[in-house]
Scaffold this motif. Sequence first.
Motif, mmCIF file in Angstrom:
data_model
loop_
_atom_site.group_PDB
_atom_site.id
_atom_site.type_symbol
_atom_site.label_atom_id
_atom_site.label_comp_id
_atom_site.label_asym_id
_atom_site.label_seq_id
_atom_site.Cartn_x
_atom_site.Cartn_y
_atom_site.Cartn_z
ATOM 1 N N VAL A 108 0.942 -1.165 -0.112
ATOM 2 C CA VAL A 108 -0.112 0.028 0.036
ATOM 3 C C VAL A 108 0.916 1.299 0.053
ATOM 4 C CG1 VAL A 108 -1.634 1.482 1.299
ATOM 5 C CG2 VAL A 108 -1.914 -1.120 1.052
ATOM 6 N N ILE A 109 0.590 2.210 -0.824
ATOM 7 C CA ILE A 109 1.250 3.340 -0.914
ATOM 8 C C ILE A 109 0.484 4.296 -0.316
ATOM 9 C CG2 ILE A 109 2.464 5.166 -2.409
ATOM 10 C CD1 ILE A 109 3.444 2.040 -2.909
ATOM 11 N N ARG A 110 1.215 4.677 0.975
ATOM 12 C CA ARG A 110 0.712 5.528 1.807
ATOM 13 C C ARG A 110 0.862 7.193 1.481
ATOM 14 N NH1 ARG A 110 -1.566 2.080 5.309
ATOM 15 N NH2 ARG A 110 -0.463 0.095 5.420
ATOM 16 N N SER A 111 0.329 8.017 2.406
ATOM 17 C CA SER A 111 0.550 9.318 2.156
ATOM 18 C C SER A 111 2.047 9.673 2.412
ATOM 19 C CB SER A 111 -0.513 10.236 3.134
ATOM 20 O OG SER A 111 -0.245 11.515 2.994
ATOM 21 N N GLY A 112 2.537 10.688 1.409
ATOM 22 C CA GLY A 112 3.819 11.052 1.473
ATOM 23 C C GLY A 112 4.891 10.025 1.006
ATOM 24 N N GLN A 113 4.620 8.860 0.569
ATOM 25 C CA GLN A 113 5.326 7.758 -0.082
ATOM 26 C C GLN A 113 5.242 7.796 -1.534
ATOM 27 O OE1 GLN A 113 3.995 3.979 1.487
ATOM 28 N NE2 GLN A 113 5.493 4.031 2.927
ATOM 29 N N VAL A 114 6.420 7.724 -2.269
ATOM 30 C CA VAL A 114 6.630 7.800 -3.900
ATOM 31 C C VAL A 114 7.421 6.566 -4.098
ATOM 32 C CG1 VAL A 114 7.551 8.997 -5.629
ATOM 33 C CG2 VAL A 114 6.798 10.145 -3.796
ATOM 34 N N LEU A 115 6.435 5.768 -5.151
ATOM 35 C CA LEU A 115 7.103 4.645 -5.605
ATOM 36 C C LEU A 115 7.314 4.954 -7.094
ATOM 37 C CD1 LEU A 115 7.494 1.472 -5.609
ATOM 38 C CD2 LEU A 115 5.242 1.089 -6.134
ATOM 39 N N GLU A 116 8.663 4.599 -7.928
ATOM 40 C CA GLU A 116 8.724 4.962 -8.984
ATOM 41 C C GLU A 116 9.680 3.501 -9.657
ATOM 42 O OE1 GLU A 116 10.895 8.400 -12.021
ATOM 43 O OE2 GLU A 116 10.681 8.527 -9.715
ATOM 44 N N ILE A 124 -0.039 -4.228 -6.728
ATOM 45 C CA ILE A 124 -1.124 -4.880 -5.992
ATOM 46 C C ILE A 124 -1.374 -4.319 -4.680
ATOM 47 C CG2 ILE A 124 -1.943 -7.367 -5.199
ATOM 48 C CD1 ILE A 124 0.107 -8.747 -7.389
ATOM 49 N N GLY A 125 -2.341 -3.502 -4.498
ATOM 50 C CA GLY A 125 -2.527 -2.747 -3.433
ATOM 51 C C GLY A 125 -2.972 -1.252 -3.765
ATOM 52 N N ASP A 126 -3.377 -0.458 -2.753
ATOM 53 C CA ASP A 126 -4.014 0.788 -2.865
ATOM 54 C C ASP A 126 -2.954 1.872 -2.882
ATOM 55 O OD1 ASP A 126 -6.274 -0.483 -2.628
ATOM 56 O OD2 ASP A 126 -6.507 -0.167 -0.674
ATOM 57 N N VAL A 127 -3.226 3.004 -3.662
ATOM 58 C CA VAL A 127 -2.258 4.161 -3.450
ATOM 59 C C VAL A 127 -3.416 5.013 -2.723
ATOM 60 C CG1 VAL A 127 -1.343 6.022 -5.034
ATOM 61 C CG2 VAL A 127 -1.440 3.615 -5.896
ATOM 62 N N ASN A 128 -3.070 5.479 -1.574
ATOM 63 C CA ASN A 128 -4.091 5.922 -0.678
ATOM 64 C C ASN A 128 -3.619 7.695 -1.186
ATOM 65 O OD1 ASN A 128 -4.682 4.078 0.596
ATOM 66 N ND2 ASN A 128 -3.241 4.324 2.607
ATOM 67 N N PRO A 129 -4.694 8.623 -0.727
ATOM 68 C CA PRO A 129 -4.580 10.156 -0.972
ATOM 69 C C PRO A 129 -3.170 10.387 -0.252
ATOM 70 C CG PRO A 129 -6.739 9.631 -0.166
ATOM 71 C CD PRO A 129 -5.912 8.304 0.150
ATOM 72 N N LEU A 145 -6.821 3.657 -6.611
ATOM 73 C CA LEU A 145 -5.962 4.749 -6.971
ATOM 74 C C LEU A 145 -6.584 5.775 -6.566
ATOM 75 C CD1 LEU A 145 -3.564 5.893 -8.081
ATOM 76 C CD2 LEU A 145 -4.368 5.671 -10.494
ATOM 77 N N ARG A 146 -5.971 6.432 -5.306
ATOM 78 C CA ARG A 146 -6.619 7.593 -4.630
ATOM 79 C C ARG A 146 -5.861 8.970 -4.748
ATOM 80 N NH1 ARG A 146 -11.645 6.659 -2.738
ATOM 81 N NH2 ARG A 146 -12.266 4.420 -2.268
ATOM 82 N N GLY A 147 -4.432 8.372 -4.960
ATOM 83 C CA GLY A 147 -3.313 9.551 -5.062
ATOM 84 C C GLY A 147 -3.022 9.898 -6.202
ATOM 85 N N ILE A 148 -1.781 10.111 -6.596
ATOM 86 C CA ILE A 148 -1.259 10.604 -7.755
ATOM 87 C C ILE A 148 -0.552 9.458 -8.567
ATOM 88 C CG2 ILE A 148 0.380 12.348 -9.030
ATOM 89 C CD1 ILE A 148 0.167 13.966 -6.394
ATOM 90 N N ALA A 149 -0.858 9.315 -10.001
ATOM 91 C CA ALA A 149 -0.261 8.375 -10.955
ATOM 92 C C ALA A 149 0.385 9.046 -12.194
ATOM 93 C CB ALA A 149 -1.260 7.256 -11.242
ATOM 94 N N HIS A 150 1.590 8.993 -12.286
ATOM 95 C CA HIS A 150 2.398 9.463 -13.587
ATOM 96 C C HIS A 150 2.941 8.434 -14.259
ATOM 97 C CE1 HIS A 150 5.543 12.560 -15.134
ATOM 98 N NE2 HIS A 150 4.742 12.021 -15.905
ATOM 99 N N ALA A 151 2.379 8.174 -15.465
ATOM 100 C CA ALA A 151 2.919 7.191 -16.384
ATOM 101 C C ALA A 151 3.797 7.570 -17.434
ATOM 102 C CB ALA A 151 1.770 6.137 -16.875
#
Length: 225
Positions: A108-116, A124-129, A145-151
Amino acid sequence: MKKTQNVTIKGTKDGLTLHLDDLCSFEELKNELTKKLSANSRDQEDRLISVRVKVGNRYLSTKQEEELKSLIRQKKNLVVEEVESNVITKKDADRLKLESEISTIAKVIRSGQVLEVPGDLLLIGDVNPGGTVKAGGNIFVMGALRGIAHAGVSGNDQVIIAASVMKPSQLRISDCINRAPDQAAEDESRSMECAYISEDQQIVVDRLQVLMRLRPNLTRFEGGS
């Protein structure tokens, strides 16, 4: 015996294409290029002419590429659009390999976290606000997907973003940005959705099924990577 030309200049509807021999020495190439450009001088023309340079199987260092560009730019109306080579460095090859790979991550990608990741991302999991996911390729979120996604962070505008629940705070594909509406419907029973760049350069969110028509080459998950 007729001497082989090291430089061939061809006119196209888009400008000029310079075909440079890849077997002669670099100095020979520069000398002939200077002579050919002088012989074909169009200094009297006011319009700018686009030039594409093709060097075949010759590897050019950054310094050599700049030398060629400088020679061409000496003719004030010539603009170098691109230098094409069939040869790439090991570093570039490694980068392209990374960009073609699929990274599968369960978290789960929580608030403040960045995965690149450099290539495609299968999360497999959520992207929180407040959370952010970035990928050089496509992004697939098997969750909300509730946060930011950049493809397409490297400039690829043919990639897509897909999520089981598409409620992002921001979507970005290449340089195109789409912010979420102020009031989004909370119907989470909808099927998986995807976002892509339309023909008019806008990010559109639609059913996942449209990808078979819009992105027919998007089949890399079939049978594994």
